[in-house]
Design an enzyme around this catalytic site. Sequence first.
Site, PDB file in Angstrom:
ATOM      1  N   CYS A  69       0.831  -1.207   0.000  1.00  0.00           N
ATOM      2  CA  CYS A  69       0.000   0.000   0.000  1.00  0.00           C
ATOM      3  C   CYS A  69       0.869   1.263   0.000  1.00  0.00           C
ATOM      4  CB  CYS A  69      -0.933  -0.068   1.219  1.00  0.00           C
ATOM      5  SG  CYS A  69      -1.595   1.487   1.802  1.00  0.00           S
ATOM      6  N   CYS A  72       0.217   3.952   2.631  1.00  0.00           N
ATOM      7  CA  CYS A  72       0.674   3.475   3.951  1.00  0.00           C
ATOM      8  C   CYS A  72       2.145   3.825   4.156  1.00  0.00           C
ATOM      9  CB  CYS A  72       0.513   1.959   4.076  1.00  0.00           C
ATOM     10  SG  CYS A  72      -1.199   1.407   4.021  1.00  0.00           S
TER      11      CYS A  72
END
Length: 144
Positions: A69, A72
């Site tokens: 991600c 993230c």
Amino acid sequence: MAETLRCEKCGAPNRAPLESIAAGKARCGKCKTPLAMPQRPIDTNDRLFAKEVLESEMPVLVDFWAPWCGPCKMMAPVLEQLAAKHVGRLKVVKLNTDEFPQPAAPYHIQSIPAMLLFKDGKVVHEIIGARPLAALEREVLAKL
Ligand SMILES: [Zn+2]
């Protein structure tokens, strides 16, 4: 009330009163190293989630993330700064949901990064998606 902290030296989880940790009086039961308030985000796992998050005396911001991600990854340095700025007031914990999906399951997280603020084992605020430090801090501090 007590706090579970992992020893910085040997990694053993220790449970000690928050006051004595803050006063530098708590030591690791295994290697006797003094326990310190975490200055950085803590990587938790399925085994320690309940102790480190749900049973924490301090408010805990949990970052549910995964290695694939992109946003993230953007949040990682922001969370480092947030943890360093609020030592002893807020605990920042990270859970890799790819490696440890189980602790995340009850929260029905649809997209990550998802940062959930826990107080006394309950979610009091949800932040979905990346944020700059100032915005994240504002949202979190408003709920402490
Ligand atoms: Zn130790």
